[in-house]
Design a protein around this motif. Structure first.
Motif, short mmCIF file in Angstrom:
data_model
loop_
_atom_site.label_atom_id
_atom_site.label_comp_id
_atom_site.label_asym_id
_atom_site.label_seq_id
_atom_site.Cartn_x
_atom_site.Cartn_y
_atom_site.Cartn_z
N SER A 91 54.62 5.68 68.25
CA SER A 91 54.95 6.98 68.10
C SER A 91 54.81 7.83 69.39
O SER A 91 55.63 8.79 69.78
N ILE A 92 53.66 7.44 70.13
CA ILE A 92 53.42 8.08 71.57
C ILE A 92 54.58 7.69 72.54
O ILE A 92 54.96 8.90 73.02
N LEU A 93 54.84 6.83 72.28
CA LEU A 93 55.83 6.12 73.47
C LEU A 93 57.32 6.83 72.88
O LEU A 93 58.10 7.41 73.87
N ASN A 94 57.57 7.05 71.85
CA ASN A 94 58.81 7.65 71.16
C ASN A 94 58.87 9.09 71.58
O ASN A 94 59.67 9.72 72.18
N THR A 95 57.62 9.49 71.53
CA THR A 95 57.44 11.12 71.84
C THR A 95 57.79 11.32 73.37
O THR A 95 58.39 12.14 73.61
N ARG B 136 61.36 10.97 74.00
CA ARG B 136 62.43 12.13 73.70
C ARG B 136 62.04 13.09 74.82
O ARG B 136 63.07 13.80 75.29
N LYS B 137 60.85 13.46 75.35
CA LYS B 137 60.39 14.49 76.23
C LYS B 137 60.99 14.02 77.55
O LYS B 137 61.80 15.15 78.20
N ILE B 138 61.22 12.90 77.92
CA ILE B 138 62.01 12.59 79.20
C ILE B 138 63.41 12.94 79.08
O ILE B 138 64.04 13.34 79.96
N GLU B 139 63.79 12.37 77.87
CA GLU B 139 65.38 12.70 77.71
C GLU B 139 65.46 14.16 77.70
O GLU B 139 66.78 14.71 78.31
#
Length: 83
Positions: free
Chosen positions: A69-73, A76-79
């Motif tokens: 979940s942390i890595l997905n967040t 998403r922020k990088i994108e």
């Protein structure tokens, strides 16, 4: 005169620090300077590694779905902030 669009000091263990070693970032297309960053000092590198070790001690205890979940967040922020 060099037009600097972005200038970032090193981020060490979660805090911005000051480095005396500037490094210009050039556009691969035009060669124009588009930013400036700074190389970390040996002491800053040691602090960064120590901070990473401390962080690992926390994150290694998380369940795999929590780390995911942390890595997905983060992804998403990088994108959202990418070009």
């Amino acid at each position: 005169m060099i037009k600097v669009l972005t200038e970032l000091q090193p981020l060490v263990a979660g805090s911005r620090t000051v480095s005396p070693f500037p490094l210009e970032v050039h556009s691969p297309y035009t060669g124009e300077v588009v930013g400036r960053t700074f190389l970390a000092t040996p002491e800053q590198i040691e602090d960064a590694v120590a901070g990473a070790v401390r962080s690992f001690e926390v994150t290694r205890r998380l369940a795999s779905h929590e780390r995911a979940s942390i890595l997905n967040t983060l992804a998403r922020k990088i994108e959202e902030h990418g070009e």
